[in-house]
Design a protein around this motif. Structure first.
Motif, short mmCIF file in Angstrom:
data_model
loop_
_atom_site.label_atom_id
_atom_site.label_comp_id
_atom_site.label_asym_id
_atom_site.label_seq_id
_atom_site.Cartn_x
_atom_site.Cartn_y
_atom_site.Cartn_z
N THR A 161 0.83 -1.17 -0.10
CA THR A 161 0.02 0.19 -0.07
C THR A 161 0.94 1.31 -0.13
OG1 THR A 161 -0.29 -0.03 2.40
CG2 THR A 161 -1.93 -1.10 1.22
N ASP A 162 2.13 1.09 0.65
CA ASP A 162 2.84 2.51 0.60
C ASP A 162 3.57 2.63 -0.73
OD1 ASP A 162 4.24 -0.07 2.30
OD2 ASP A 162 5.76 0.86 1.14
N THR A 163 3.44 2.03 -1.78
CA THR A 163 3.70 2.36 -3.18
C THR A 163 2.66 3.08 -3.67
OG1 THR A 163 3.07 0.22 -4.22
CG2 THR A 163 5.22 0.07 -3.21
N PHE A 164 1.66 3.02 -3.37
CA PHE A 164 0.30 3.95 -3.73
C PHE A 164 0.30 5.43 -3.47
CE2 PHE A 164 -0.74 -0.36 -4.49
CZ PHE A 164 -1.27 -0.67 -5.85
N SER A 165 -0.22 6.07 -4.26
CA SER A 165 -0.41 7.48 -3.79
C SER A 165 -1.60 7.64 -2.95
CB SER A 165 -0.97 8.49 -5.23
OG SER A 165 -2.20 7.91 -5.62
N GLY A 166 -1.65 8.90 -2.34
CA GLY A 166 -2.87 9.16 -1.50
C GLY A 166 -4.31 8.78 -1.69
N GLY A 167 -4.30 9.15 -3.30
CA GLY A 167 -5.70 9.01 -3.72
C GLY A 167 -5.97 7.57 -3.75
N TRP A 168 -4.99 6.74 -4.25
CA TRP A 168 -5.29 5.05 -4.22
C TRP A 168 -5.42 4.64 -2.74
CZ3 TRP A 168 -6.82 2.71 -8.58
CH2 TRP A 168 -6.72 3.05 -9.65
N ARG A 169 -4.77 5.24 -2.07
CA ARG A 169 -4.81 4.77 -0.54
C ARG A 169 -6.27 5.16 0.00
NH1 ARG A 169 0.73 5.86 3.05
NH2 ARG A 169 2.23 5.43 1.21
N MET A 170 -6.77 6.08 -0.37
CA MET A 170 -8.21 6.37 -0.14
C MET A 170 -9.33 5.33 -0.80
SD MET A 170 -9.94 8.78 1.49
CE MET A 170 -9.07 10.35 1.74
N ARG A 171 -8.79 4.92 -1.87
CA ARG A 171 -9.73 3.97 -2.48
C ARG A 171 -9.83 2.72 -1.66
NH1 ARG A 171 -9.79 4.60 -9.04
NH2 ARG A 171 -9.20 6.78 -8.94
N ILE A 172 -8.71 2.34 -1.21
CA ILE A 172 -8.53 1.29 -0.37
C ILE A 172 -9.22 1.24 1.04
CG2 ILE A 172 -6.87 -0.48 1.03
CD1 ILE A 172 -4.55 0.43 -1.16
N GLU A 173 -9.26 2.39 1.49
CA GLU A 173 -10.06 2.62 2.68
C GLU A 173 -11.55 2.59 2.62
OE1 GLU A 173 -9.74 3.21 6.88
OE2 GLU A 173 -8.29 2.65 5.60
N LEU A 174 -12.01 2.83 1.49
CA LEU A 174 -13.35 3.31 0.91
C LEU A 174 -13.77 1.96 0.87
CD1 LEU A 174 -15.90 4.39 0.15
CD2 LEU A 174 -14.72 5.01 -2.07
N ALA A 175 -12.88 0.86 0.28
CA ALA A 175 -13.08 -0.59 -0.16
C ALA A 175 -13.59 -1.28 1.04
CB ALA A 175 -11.90 -1.30 -1.04
N LYS A 176 -12.61 -1.18 2.17
CA LYS A 176 -12.57 -1.47 3.59
C LYS A 176 -14.14 -1.21 4.16
CE LYS A 176 -9.14 -1.07 6.18
NZ LYS A 176 -7.85 -0.04 6.78
N LEU A 177 -14.39 -0.02 4.00
CA LEU A 177 -15.62 0.37 4.60
C LEU A 177 -16.87 -0.31 3.71
CD1 LEU A 177 -15.34 4.12 5.23
CD2 LEU A 177 -15.21 2.43 6.94
N LEU A 178 -16.86 -0.39 2.54
CA LEU A 178 -18.03 -0.89 1.74
C LEU A 178 -18.06 -2.61 2.15
CD1 LEU A 178 -17.64 0.81 -1.76
CD2 LEU A 178 -18.92 1.69 0.31
N LEU A 179 -16.92 -3.07 2.40
CA LEU A 179 -17.16 -4.71 2.62
C LEU A 179 -17.26 -5.01 4.02
CD1 LEU A 179 -13.46 -5.32 1.02
CD2 LEU A 179 -15.68 -6.42 0.25
N GLN A 180 -17.55 -3.97 4.85
CA GLN A 180 -17.82 -4.26 6.55
C GLN A 180 -19.21 -4.58 6.91
OE1 GLN A 180 -15.80 -0.86 8.38
NE2 GLN A 180 -13.77 -2.09 8.58
N ASN A 181 -19.92 -4.40 5.67
CA ASN A 181 -21.60 -4.41 6.13
C ASN A 181 -22.15 -3.58 7.19
OD1 ASN A 181 -22.00 -6.25 3.91
ND2 ASN A 181 -21.36 -7.95 5.49
N ASN A 182 -21.46 -2.31 7.20
CA ASN A 182 -22.11 -1.15 8.25
C ASN A 182 -23.41 -0.79 8.02
OD1 ASN A 182 -19.24 -0.62 9.59
ND2 ASN A 182 -18.71 -0.10 7.61
N ASP A 183 -23.75 -0.33 9.17
CA ASP A 183 -25.30 0.06 9.17
C ASP A 183 -25.33 1.63 8.78
OD1 ASP A 183 -26.49 -2.49 10.46
OD2 ASP A 183 -25.34 -1.76 11.96
N VAL A 184 -24.31 2.10 9.14
CA VAL A 184 -24.33 3.56 8.82
C VAL A 184 -22.83 3.90 8.07
CG1 VAL A 184 -24.31 5.90 9.59
CG2 VAL A 184 -25.80 4.38 10.60
#
Length: 634
Positions: A161-184
């Protein structure tokens, strides 16, 4: 689902907002809007329980799961993209560890008939059953699906992950949120680092999301396409309506008009009553009636008109000196990486006082040409700046160059010179940094406030040509409008790279479309350009991919090719950035060798480091060529 009651928070003795009450329910997709600094990100932090309010209550179910996408994120070093994404599955990973431990213990034991061995088998069966229920056998495939939707290629999955730019790291973080089945889901500027394809994919995902979503965004089209409710924070109050952004604006204006009419009618009634009271007071026989009217007047609930936050930054771009008629002349300019070209035989003439837009898909060379014009990149060909030309450049990631450890005031003072240092506080005031706000550290500023500060810094240098690359990122909608009006009034020359049709409308008179490493000129504004291209908006232009030599390709094949092409363009952009950095570093070393040879070579590791940089540059060139060949094949 989530009830917010009488929520208040203050900073340095002043309330950011006070006694706010609202609730979130399943299916809510809320656009949280307001000017920069109104408290939007603060509200998300409170809802995510990362920040304690001064007063008020937030009631929710005990098992409610909340996911929060911040503007600034940190990653643990050493994980690849898949490993980081799998961090979304905390419970699954725990169960995997338990299953592995039990299997290890079972493999080492031989007391197959004992009660303890039997208990281990029972425990293993129960854990595996729970593992299956919560999706343990499906999460890896789901992770890959989400990552690909957000623009990652399978080749990226094993990269750190540290080889990616800040924008691509943000996408990884967004992917994690979308995978968690959060209620909110709480999303703070989720589209800032996404390209058009990924934004459209995210829109589809959020439209079908069953939980509640709260989105802070200044992208009007994204809000209109996704949200079904708008909450505006303004002057410490909220305005809450079950409408997407554009419809909310119309509805709120209608309600304000009704309030004004009702207030006007009420005021007439009050004035008539007051006249009667004065008239009856003069007569003893009417005194009782006068008292009755006074009591009636006191009981009237006065109609108030919603107050708007009308504070906006004051922005004017003064022209330093008048340049020659031809400001920028580009002739047969090419940008090469190895044997491949990013820009090929570019010819361009920009005259004094013209306003020009650069548009097109990501990765087609818009920002590259802007950087060539301002002297940040080397190139082949000829580029000539006209007489008395003074260029100011606002980069796409301009705010990232600010030093977080400095205060707002120190940032400006350090950038000022002797002639304008005394004007620093006045400039900051015009950009809404007033009073104690100038003592804020840059690291605590919102994204929009950082952009405002970067614009303020721009005012400290003389210029008559302004080159701006995506200047509206992070700016609230009012600030965008102020910037647009200031650019309209600007009497100098403007070159503007932007994806924002609303921002470009009525602003530029010439459009250059970047496509297939060349440019095409359209002598008209953005609406004329879209009319000529027979599309309704820039999204259609930017997502349009022609699959060459495949006339019988199915829609599915075309979509797969588009996904692959998008990923390749993103990888190409990252390699280009690395090459540009290495070329700059090597050039600086070459200059040092020419001017200060003895001092430079006295370092025993100098030539090893110098050669290492050249080797790294050569590797990057080969990598660029390989990626470009794949793109050409598509």
């Amino acid at each position: 689902m989530l009830n917010i009651h009488n929520l208040s928070i203050s900073f340095q003795g002043e309330y950011l907002f006070e006694d706010l009450t609202f609730k979130l329910v399943n299916g809510d997709r809320i656009g949280l809007i307001g000017k920069n600094g109104a408290g939007k990100s603060t509200m998300l932090k409170i809802l995510a329980k990362e920040l304690e309010p001064d007063s008020g209550q937030i009631a929710s179910n005990k098992e409610l799961k909340i996911g929060f996408l911040k503007q600034d994120i940190d990653f643990v070093m050493g994980r690849n993209v898949l490993q980081e994404s799998y961090e979304a599955f905390t419970e699954i990973k725990q169960l995997e560890a338990q299953i592995e431990n039990i299997n290890l213990e079972l493999a080492e034991r031989t007391d197959y008939e004992s009660d303890s061995y039997n208990q281990l088998m029972i425990d293993l069966n129960e854990i595996q059953h729970q593992y299956e229920i919560i999706g343990g056998y499906n999460y890896q495939g789901e992770t890959e699906k989400i990552l690909q939707g957000l623009g990652f290629n399978r080749d990226d999955f094993e990269k750190l992950t540290d080889t990616f730019s800040g924008g691509w790291r943000m996408r990884i973080e967004l992917a994690k949120l979308l995978l968690q089945n959060n209620d909110v889901l709480l999303l703070d500027e989720p589209t800032n680092h996404l390209d058009i394809e990924s934004i459209i994919w995210l829109e589809g995902f959020l439209k079908n999301y069953s939980g509640a979503v709260v989105i802070v965004s200044h992208d009007k089209m994204f809000l209109d396409n996704v949200t079904n409710r708008t909450i505006e924070i303004s002057l410490g109050r909220i305005y809450d309506y079950p409408k997407p952004y554009s419809k909310y604006l119309v509805l709120r204006e209608e309600l304000k008009t009704q309030q004004l009419a009702s207030q006007k009618n009420q005021q007439k009634q009050i004035e008539q009553t007051e006249k009667l009271i004065e008239k009856f007071r003069a007569k003893a026989s009417k005194a009782t009636m006068a008292q009755s009217l006074i009591k009636k007047l006191d009981k009237i609930e006065r109609i108030e008109v919603d107050e708007d936050d009308t504070s906006v930054m004051t922005l004017n771009f003064p022209v330093s000196i008048t340049p020659g008629k031809v400001v920028i002349e580009v002739e047969n300019v090419e940008k090469n990486y190895g044997d491949k070209k990013v820009l090929s035989a570019i010819n361009l003439l920009i005259e004094r006082n013209s306003k020009t837009a650069f548009v097109g898909q990501n990765g087609q060379g818009k920002s590259t040409l802007a950087k060539i014009i301002v002297g940040e990149l080397e190139y082949n060909g000829h580029l000539k700046l006209g007489h008395n030309v003074q260029i100011a450049y606002f980069a796409q990631n301009q705010a990232e160059y600010l030093d977080g450890s400095k205060t707002v005031l120190d940032t400006m003072i350090d950038a000022a010179n002797e002639t304008n240092r005394s004007k620093v506080r006045d400039i900051l005031g015009s950009f809404l940094f007033r009073g104690d706000e100038v003592d804020k550290y840059v690291r605590v500023l919102s994204g929009g406030e950082r952009n405002r500060l970067a614009l303020a810094k721009l005012m400290l240098q003389p210029f008559n040509v302004l080159v701006m690359d995506e200047p509206t990122n992070h700016l609230d909608i009012k600030s965008k409008n102020v910037l647009k009006e200031a650019l309209k009034r600007f009497e100098g020359t403007l070159v503007l790279v932007s994806h924002d049709r609303d921002f470009l409308q009525g602003l530029t008179k010439t459009v250059f479309e970047f496509k297939d490493h060349n440019i095409k000129e359209y002598l008209g504004d953005i609406d004329y350009y879209l009319e000529q291209r027979k599309v309704e908006n820039l999204r259609e232009v930017e997502r349009k991919t022609v699959v060459k030599n495949h006339p019988k390709a199915t829609n599915k094949q075309s979509y797969e090719d588009q996904k692959k092409l998008k990923s390749l363009n993103n990888k190409l952009s990252n390699v280009e950035s690395k090459i540009n950095q290495l070329e700059k570093e090597i050039k600086e070393i070459d200059v040092e060798l020419e001017t200060n040879y003895d001092a430079v070579v006295s370092d025993p590791k100098f030539f090893d480091n110098y050669q290492a940089k050249k080797n790294e540059l050569e590797d990057c060139m080969e990598k660029w060529e390989a990626i470009q060949l794949e793109i050409d094949d598509l």
